[in-house]
Design a protein around this motif. Structure first.
Motif, PDB file in Angstrom:
ATOM      1  N   GLY A 227       0.791  -1.220   0.000  1.00  0.00           N
ATOM      2  CA  GLY A 227       0.000   0.000   0.000  1.00  0.00           C
ATOM      3  C   GLY A 227       0.823   1.270   0.000  1.00  0.00           C
ATOM      4  N   TYR A 228       2.137   1.127  -0.050  1.00  0.00           N
ATOM      5  CA  TYR A 228       3.023   2.287   0.001  1.00  0.00           C
ATOM      6  C   TYR A 228       3.979   2.300  -1.193  1.00  0.00           C
ATOM      7  CZ  TYR A 228       1.522   2.748   4.885  1.00  0.00           C
ATOM      8  OH  TYR A 228       0.785   2.901   6.031  1.00  0.00           O
ATOM      9  N   GLU A 229       3.488   1.897  -2.352  1.00  0.00           N
ATOM     10  CA  GLU A 229       4.376   1.764  -3.510  1.00  0.00           C
ATOM     11  C   GLU A 229       5.017   3.102  -3.886  1.00  0.00           C
ATOM     12  OE1 GLU A 229       1.403   0.395  -3.233  1.00  0.00           O
ATOM     13  OE2 GLU A 229       2.038  -1.712  -3.111  1.00  0.00           O
ATOM     14  N   LYS A 230       4.223   4.193  -3.914  1.00  0.00           N
ATOM     15  CA  LYS A 230       4.774   5.503  -4.272  1.00  0.00           C
ATOM     16  C   LYS A 230       5.768   5.984  -3.204  1.00  0.00           C
ATOM     17  CE  LYS A 230       0.923   7.205  -7.063  1.00  0.00           C
ATOM     18  NZ  LYS A 230      -0.114   8.273  -7.210  1.00  0.00           N
ATOM     19  N   VAL A 231       5.441   5.720  -1.956  1.00  0.00           N
ATOM     20  CA  VAL A 231       6.339   6.114  -0.868  1.00  0.00           C
ATOM     21  C   VAL A 231       7.648   5.338  -0.957  1.00  0.00           C
ATOM     22  CG1 VAL A 231       6.652   6.162   1.627  1.00  0.00           C
ATOM     23  CG2 VAL A 231       4.438   6.763   0.644  1.00  0.00           C
ATOM     24  N   ALA A 232       7.546   4.036  -1.239  1.00  0.00           N
ATOM     25  CA  ALA A 232       8.742   3.203  -1.371  1.00  0.00           C
ATOM     26  C   ALA A 232       9.633   3.736  -2.491  1.00  0.00           C
ATOM     27  CB  ALA A 232       8.349   1.756  -1.635  1.00  0.00           C
ATOM     28  N   ILE A 412       5.930   6.726   9.953  1.00  0.00           N
ATOM     29  CA  ILE A 412       6.656   7.658   9.091  1.00  0.00           C
ATOM     30  C   ILE A 412       6.246   7.484   7.631  1.00  0.00           C
ATOM     31  CG2 ILE A 412       8.702   6.217   8.661  1.00  0.00           C
ATOM     32  CD1 ILE A 412       8.648  10.014   9.335  1.00  0.00           C
ATOM     33  N   LEU A 413       5.895   6.267   7.233  1.00  0.00           N
ATOM     34  CA  LEU A 413       5.391   6.061   5.874  1.00  0.00           C
ATOM     35  C   LEU A 413       4.097   6.832   5.658  1.00  0.00           C
ATOM     36  CD1 LEU A 413       6.004   2.213   5.389  1.00  0.00           C
ATOM     37  CD2 LEU A 413       7.465   4.109   4.664  1.00  0.00           C
ATOM     38  N   ASP A 414       3.230   6.822   6.666  1.00  0.00           N
ATOM     39  CA  ASP A 414       1.983   7.588   6.581  1.00  0.00           C
ATOM     40  C   ASP A 414       2.247   9.082   6.500  1.00  0.00           C
ATOM     41  OD1 ASP A 414       0.321   5.359   6.563  1.00  0.00           O
ATOM     42  OD2 ASP A 414       0.027   5.364   8.742  1.00  0.00           O
ATOM     43  N   ASP A 415       3.259   9.554   7.236  1.00  0.00           N
ATOM     44  CA  ASP A 415       3.623  10.964   7.164  1.00  0.00           C
ATOM     45  C   ASP A 415       4.024  11.359   5.748  1.00  0.00           C
ATOM     46  OD1 ASP A 415       3.106  11.768   9.729  1.00  0.00           O
ATOM     47  OD2 ASP A 415       5.178  11.642  10.426  1.00  0.00           O
ATOM     48  N   ILE A 416       4.837  10.530   5.135  1.00  0.00           N
ATOM     49  CA  ILE A 416       5.291  10.824   3.766  1.00  0.00           C
ATOM     50  C   ILE A 416       4.117  10.755   2.795  1.00  0.00           C
ATOM     51  CG2 ILE A 416       6.796  10.073   1.892  1.00  0.00           C
ATOM     52  CD1 ILE A 416       8.713   8.975   4.026  1.00  0.00           C
ATOM     53  N   ALA A 417       3.279   9.727   2.951  1.00  0.00           N
ATOM     54  CA  ALA A 417       2.154   9.548   2.017  1.00  0.00           C
ATOM     55  C   ALA A 417       1.180  10.714   2.076  1.00  0.00           C
ATOM     56  CB  ALA A 417       1.434   8.241   2.344  1.00  0.00           C
ATOM     57  N   SER A 419       1.882  13.850   2.882  1.00  0.00           N
ATOM     58  CA  SER A 419       2.566  15.149   2.782  1.00  0.00           C
ATOM     59  C   SER A 419       2.284  15.878   1.489  1.00  0.00           C
ATOM     60  CB  SER A 419       4.081  14.949   2.918  1.00  0.00           C
ATOM     61  OG  SER A 419       4.589  14.241   1.795  1.00  0.00           O
ATOM     62  N   GLY A 420       1.828  15.140   0.454  1.00  0.00           N
ATOM     63  CA  GLY A 420       1.636  15.750  -0.850  1.00  0.00           C
ATOM     64  C   GLY A 420       2.901  15.803  -1.679  1.00  0.00           C
ATOM     65  N   ILE A 421       4.002  15.308  -1.130  1.00  0.00           N
ATOM     66  CA  ILE A 421       5.281  15.328  -1.859  1.00  0.00           C
ATOM     67  C   ILE A 421       5.348  14.211  -2.876  1.00  0.00           C
ATOM     68  CG2 ILE A 421       7.782  15.033  -1.584  1.00  0.00           C
ATOM     69  CD1 ILE A 421       7.577  16.516   1.027  1.00  0.00           C
ATOM     70  N   VAL A 422       4.768  13.038  -2.540  1.00  0.00           N
ATOM     71  CA  VAL A 422       4.847  11.880  -3.451  1.00  0.00           C
ATOM     72  C   VAL A 422       3.515  11.692  -4.153  1.00  0.00           C
ATOM     73  CG1 VAL A 422       6.574  10.760  -2.062  1.00  0.00           C
ATOM     74  CG2 VAL A 422       4.194  10.265  -1.608  1.00  0.00           C
TER      75      VAL A 422
END
Length: 422
Positions: A227-232, A412-417, A419-422
């Motif tokens: 569920g975190y492919e873009k974050v990865a 932290i993965l949720d934070d990145i997801a 954030s609007g950055i990825v």
């Protein structure tokens, strides 16, 4: 940011802590009319503690005025390493901490006393030895005053955070008072504050292959969790290859400047509790990474390394405003007014989001493991850098079996997801 663990030097204290050295520490603390009878090196740290130094207890039996006494000290010893970059880097950090305790803390406390305020809650430094290969800092043993660490796997709640951010605000504001009084820039007065991250050519790049492995490992963990492919992809393709430059960018000073501790996570705070288990006082420890930067560097480090995601998102504005009130109060007591508003502080904090992601990744992947099987700087040794990175990525992946570490990584993965950055 604390270096990965370098365990395996249990006998270092027995080698470095000589009778003459302990006697000098005792005399610095109790006066020249004491007689050292005996001492014992007693390790009290857990696996994974003392990432850049070996921290050990020294139990001393002595005689004063014809009576027997006992006292305990903490000895912080610079660790050896087989890796040349690490040897040079840790020596630089150790010199920084020695200078902070012996030169900077006294003048910071003098500024607070001038303002009618109490001294900083920082351990008393009794003695330093700068002998190459045997560098030692002797500190008071705060356990004798009832202070202890909070479990790093629990993190910090509101009661603990209120104490931490209040004391950090006092440290930051005292440094502003000191700079205002000084006719010379603090970086000129204390050149060791200017460290490797501020040099144009970063001199210890191979050292950061370990951190590259941690970051890459979190990227692989994100894929395993699902569920975190873009974050990865963002972690592996942006954060990992650009880690040094992004971390350095996060440390850069803005127009908001103070002396900051930089390595602000739960293990670097000691708390004293009342009978009901409520924290009443905090002491800041570990100043190997002290530098001049924005106060938001310390604030974001605490929140991203040592709090749960829901807490830092619901309490951030409240924490920043409470911090600012303490900071402003110290400055006003010293006859100054802040040259930035709390809204400026919020904006500065927000500008360091990627820095916060890096801190969250490294701390979640490298500091919560308590079985001593974390990351060792000697892993670098003579190995190929890519081999080291691969081995560390595999170690991070294995940590997903630990529910506490898994939850912290997901946080932290949720934070990145989000954030609007990825």
């Amino acid at each position: 940011m604390s270096p990965p663990s370098m365990d395996g030097h249990e006998a270092l204290g027995d080698k470095v802590l000589t009778m003459d050295l302990v006697t000098a520490c005792l005399e610095a603390d109790k006066g020249k009319d004491v007689v050292l009878k005996s001492f014992e090196v007693k390790n009290f740290t857990a696996a994974g503690d003392g990432l850049a130094s070996q921290v050990t207890g020294v139990l001393v039996d002595y005689q004063s005025a014809g009576r027997d006494h006992q006292v305990s000290y903490v000895a912080k010893i610079n660790k050896p390493s087989k890796h040349s970059d690490t040897v040079l880097l840790l020596r630089e950090y150790f010199e920084k901490e020695q200078g902070f305790y012996t030169e900077i803390v006294p003048v910071l406390n003098e500024e607070l006393r001038r303002a009618g305020l109490r001294s900083l809650n920082i351990p008393r430094c009794l003695l330093v030895q700068s002998k190459k290969g045997e560098e030692v800092i002797f500190l008071e043993d705060l356990r004798e005053r009832g202070f202890k660490k909070r479990d790093c796997r629990q993190g910090l709640d509101e009661a603990h955070c209120n104490l931490v951010f209040g004391e950090l605000a006092r440290l930051h504001a005292a440094s502003v008072l000191l700079q205002e009084k000084s006719k010379v820039d603090l970086l000129e007065s204390y050149p060791y504050l200017f460290d490797c991250y501020e040099k144009e050519d970063f001199p210890y790049e191979s050292y950061h292959h370990v951190f590259g492995g941690v970051i890459g490992g979190i990227g692989e963990a994100a894929q395993k969790i699902g569920g975190y492919e873009k974050v990865a992809h963002y972690i592996k393709e942006v954060l990992k290859p650009q880690y040094i430059s992004l971390y350095r960018q996060g440390l850069q000073s803005t127009y908001i400047k103070a002396l900051v501790q930089t390595d602000c996570w739960v293990n670097n705070f000691l708390f004293r509790y009342n009978e009901d288990g409520v924290p009443e006082e905090v002491v800041l420890i570990d100043f190997q990474f002290v530098r001049r930067s924005s106060p938001s560097v310390d604030i974001i480090c605490v929140l991203c390394s040592s709090t749960e995601r829901d807490f830092r998102h619901t309490h951030r504005s409240k924490i920043l405003r409470a911090y600012y009130e303490v900071f402003k109060g110290v400055l006003q007591a010293g006859g100054l007014e802040p040259d930035f508003t709390v809204d400026d502080l919020e904006k500065d904090y927000e500008s360091r989001r990627v820095f916060g992601f890096l801190l969250g990744i490294v701390f979640s992947g490298a500091t919560l493991r308590q079985d001593g099987k974390g990351f060792h700087m000697d892993d670098l040794g003579d190995k190929n850098d890519e081999t080291v990175i691969q081995e560390i990525e595999e170690k991070v992946g294995s940590m997903l079996d630990d529910p506490v570490i898994r939850d912290r990584i997901v946080s932290i993965l949720d934070d990145i997801a989000s954030s609007g950055i990825v």
